[in-house]
Design a protein around this motif. Sequence first.
Motif, mmCIF file in Angstrom:
data_model
loop_
_atom_site.group_PDB
_atom_site.id
_atom_site.type_symbol
_atom_site.label_atom_id
_atom_site.label_comp_id
_atom_site.label_asym_id
_atom_site.label_seq_id
_atom_site.Cartn_x
_atom_site.Cartn_y
_atom_site.Cartn_z
ATOM 1 N N GLY A 70 0.795 -1.212 0.000
ATOM 2 C CA GLY A 70 0.000 0.000 0.000
ATOM 3 C C GLY A 70 0.831 1.266 0.000
ATOM 4 O O GLY A 70 0.305 2.352 0.108
ATOM 5 N N HIS A 71 2.145 1.118 -0.124
ATOM 6 C CA HIS A 71 2.999 2.296 -0.132
ATOM 7 C C HIS A 71 2.909 2.993 -1.492
ATOM 8 O O HIS A 71 2.284 2.501 -2.416
ATOM 9 C CB HIS A 71 4.441 1.911 0.205
ATOM 10 N N ILE A 72 3.539 4.124 -1.602
ATOM 11 C CA ILE A 72 3.450 4.943 -2.820
ATOM 12 C C ILE A 72 4.115 4.199 -3.979
ATOM 13 O O ILE A 72 5.251 3.743 -3.878
ATOM 14 C CB ILE A 72 4.139 6.298 -2.611
ATOM 15 N N THR A 73 3.383 4.071 -5.068
ATOM 16 C CA THR A 73 3.908 3.402 -6.257
ATOM 17 C C THR A 73 3.510 4.190 -7.495
ATOM 18 O O THR A 73 2.598 5.002 -7.461
ATOM 19 C CB THR A 73 3.352 1.966 -6.383
ATOM 20 N N VAL A 74 4.205 3.935 -8.573
ATOM 21 C CA VAL A 74 3.857 4.505 -9.870
ATOM 22 C C VAL A 74 3.422 3.329 -10.733
ATOM 23 O O VAL A 74 4.222 2.486 -11.099
ATOM 24 C CB VAL A 74 5.055 5.245 -10.500
ATOM 25 N N ASP A 75 2.145 3.270 -11.040
ATOM 26 C CA ASP A 75 1.568 2.099 -11.687
ATOM 27 C C ASP A 75 1.102 2.372 -13.111
ATOM 28 O O ASP A 75 0.059 1.879 -13.529
ATOM 29 C CB ASP A 75 0.381 1.579 -10.859
ATOM 30 N N LEU A 76 1.865 3.142 -13.881
ATOM 31 C CA LEU A 76 1.451 3.463 -15.246
ATOM 32 C C LEU A 76 1.361 2.207 -16.117
ATOM 33 O O LEU A 76 0.357 1.981 -16.792
ATOM 34 C CB LEU A 76 2.409 4.479 -15.870
ATOM 35 N N ILE A 77 2.405 1.414 -16.107
ATOM 36 C CA ILE A 77 2.407 0.188 -16.910
ATOM 37 C C ILE A 77 1.472 -0.838 -16.288
ATOM 38 O O ILE A 77 0.691 -1.482 -16.986
ATOM 39 C CB ILE A 77 3.835 -0.373 -17.051
ATOM 40 N N TRP A 78 1.535 -0.982 -14.964
ATOM 41 C CA TRP A 78 0.736 -1.974 -14.265
ATOM 42 C C TRP A 78 -0.763 -1.788 -14.558
ATOM 43 O O TRP A 78 -1.480 -2.745 -14.796
ATOM 44 C CB TRP A 78 1.007 -1.875 -12.761
ATOM 45 N N SER A 79 -1.220 -0.540 -14.539
ATOM 46 C CA SER A 79 -2.650 -0.291 -14.733
ATOM 47 C C SER A 79 -3.099 -0.505 -16.173
ATOM 48 O O SER A 79 -4.288 -0.651 -16.442
ATOM 49 C CB SER A 79 -3.016 1.121 -14.271
ATOM 50 N N SER A 80 -2.153 -0.547 -17.112
ATOM 51 C CA SER A 80 -2.541 -0.705 -18.514
ATOM 52 C C SER A 80 -2.469 -2.142 -19.018
ATOM 53 O O SER A 80 -2.820 -2.400 -20.166
ATOM 54 C CB SER A 80 -1.671 0.190 -19.396
ATOM 55 N N VAL A 81 -2.027 -3.075 -18.180
ATOM 56 C CA VAL A 81 -1.944 -4.474 -18.612
ATOM 57 C C VAL A 81 -3.083 -5.278 -18.002
ATOM 58 O O VAL A 81 -3.775 -4.819 -17.095
ATOM 59 C CB VAL A 81 -0.576 -5.107 -18.247
ATOM 60 N N GLY A 82 -3.241 -6.492 -18.484
ATOM 61 C CA GLY A 82 -4.303 -7.374 -17.991
ATOM 62 C C GLY A 82 -3.981 -7.962 -16.628
ATOM 63 O O GLY A 82 -2.930 -7.703 -16.039
ATOM 64 N N GLN A 84 -3.196 -11.035 -15.660
ATOM 65 C CA GLN A 84 -1.993 -11.870 -15.595
ATOM 66 C C GLN A 84 -0.728 -11.013 -15.652
ATOM 67 O O GLN A 84 0.237 -11.277 -14.939
ATOM 68 C CB GLN A 84 -2.002 -12.886 -16.750
ATOM 69 N N GLY A 85 -0.724 -9.981 -16.494
ATOM 70 C CA GLY A 85 0.416 -9.072 -16.567
ATOM 71 C C GLY A 85 0.651 -8.347 -15.251
ATOM 72 O O GLY A 85 1.800 -8.179 -14.826
ATOM 73 N N LYS A 86 -0.423 -7.929 -14.611
ATOM 74 C CA LYS A 86 -0.306 -7.261 -13.315
ATOM 75 C C LYS A 86 0.328 -8.188 -12.287
ATOM 76 O O LYS A 86 1.185 -7.779 -11.503
ATOM 77 C CB LYS A 86 -1.686 -6.804 -12.825
ATOM 78 N N ARG A 87 -0.094 -9.436 -12.321
ATOM 79 C CA ARG A 87 0.435 -10.401 -11.355
ATOM 80 C C ARG A 87 1.934 -10.598 -11.565
ATOM 81 O O ARG A 87 2.700 -10.629 -10.608
ATOM 82 C CB ARG A 87 -0.307 -11.723 -11.483
ATOM 83 N N TRP A 88 2.367 -10.722 -12.835
ATOM 84 C CA TRP A 88 3.790 -10.934 -13.099
ATOM 85 C C TRP A 88 4.615 -9.694 -12.788
ATOM 86 O O TRP A 88 5.751 -9.801 -12.316
ATOM 87 C CB TRP A 88 4.007 -11.425 -14.524
ATOM 88 N N ILE A 89 4.073 -8.520 -13.018
ATOM 89 C CA ILE A 89 4.770 -7.288 -12.625
ATOM 90 C C ILE A 89 4.924 -7.248 -11.111
ATOM 91 O O ILE A 89 5.993 -6.911 -10.586
ATOM 92 C CB ILE A 89 4.043 -6.036 -13.155
ATOM 93 N N ASP A 90 3.863 -7.613 -10.392
ATOM 94 C CA ASP A 90 3.926 -7.654 -8.928
ATOM 95 C C ASP A 90 4.973 -8.659 -8.447
ATOM 96 O O ASP A 90 5.737 -8.380 -7.523
ATOM 97 C CB ASP A 90 2.554 -8.012 -8.341
ATOM 98 N N VAL A 91 5.002 -9.831 -9.075
ATOM 99 C CA VAL A 91 5.977 -10.859 -8.687
ATOM 100 C C VAL A 91 7.399 -10.340 -8.940
ATOM 101 O O VAL A 91 8.269 -10.434 -8.063
ATOM 102 C CB VAL A 91 5.724 -12.191 -9.435
ATOM 103 N N PHE A 92 7.643 -9.787 -10.128
ATOM 104 C CA PHE A 92 8.975 -9.268 -10.465
ATOM 105 C C PHE A 92 9.391 -8.173 -9.486
ATOM 106 O O PHE A 92 10.510 -8.190 -8.950
ATOM 107 C CB PHE A 92 8.995 -8.736 -11.906
ATOM 108 N N ALA A 93 8.511 -7.218 -9.244
ATOM 109 C CA ALA A 93 8.835 -6.105 -8.345
ATOM 110 C C ALA A 93 9.111 -6.610 -6.926
ATOM 111 O O ALA A 93 10.034 -6.120 -6.255
ATOM 112 C CB ALA A 93 7.689 -5.096 -8.334
ATOM 113 N N THR A 94 8.359 -7.591 -6.487
ATOM 114 C CA THR A 94 8.544 -8.113 -5.134
ATOM 115 C C THR A 94 9.844 -8.903 -5.019
ATOM 116 O O THR A 94 10.532 -8.817 -4.004
ATOM 117 C CB THR A 94 7.333 -8.968 -4.723
ATOM 118 N N VAL A 95 10.198 -9.639 -6.055
ATOM 119 C CA VAL A 95 11.473 -10.367 -6.042
ATOM 120 C C VAL A 95 12.644 -9.386 -6.015
ATOM 121 O O VAL A 95 13.615 -9.589 -5.280
ATOM 122 C CB VAL A 95 11.563 -11.346 -7.244
ATOM 123 N N VAL A 96 12.564 -8.325 -6.802
ATOM 124 C CA VAL A 96 13.622 -7.296 -6.784
ATOM 125 C C VAL A 96 13.701 -6.667 -5.398
ATOM 126 O O VAL A 96 14.790 -6.490 -4.840
ATOM 127 C CB VAL A 96 13.382 -6.229 -7.878
#
Length: 172
Positions: A70-82, A84-96
């Motif tokens: 719930g912290h401040i994020t910039v979700d320009l790409i995240w909000s424009s994908v489907g 499944q794409g959102k889930r993989w972006i979340d997984v990638f960001a969390t792993v990083v």
Amino acid sequence: MQKNNFADRFINTIEWLAAIFVGVVALNIFVNVLLRKLFSTSIPDNYDFGRMLLGILIFWGIAATSYRGGHITVDLIWSSVGKQGKRWIDVFATVVLLFVVTVQTAMLFDKVRLTYVDHVLTYDMGIPTWPFYAVAWIGDVCAVILIAIRTWRLVFKPEALHDEHFEQKAME
């Protein structure tokens, strides 16, 4: 309603501890200002305590915000994908994030160790500072654990997350 398992109780405990540290920092500032204004005195080592408590607060705050998403994020790409794409972006960001905070935790442990070995003390009362650094490090360790739980849940059990966007999807 989902029953609280060990991970959820751990998450809630970390969030409560972070909130308690916010209160301790605020109380330290309030009491010191009050003493200075009314009695022209201050808490011995107030500067050292304030600095170290702020460090503790920052690392426990990282732990508290790392899991919820719930912290401040910039979700320009995240909000424009489907979905499944959102889930993989979340997984990638969390792993990083998990990698970065794990490295940070290792470096902070080195700081705790060096502070202990060098026998660094506060200025006025000569109190060892390494326990304050150790409490901050424990907050960072908790952040790593919470990010690992978040990563696992993102990959295997996304409905168990407490993210705002997951909760909003459940309500729709």
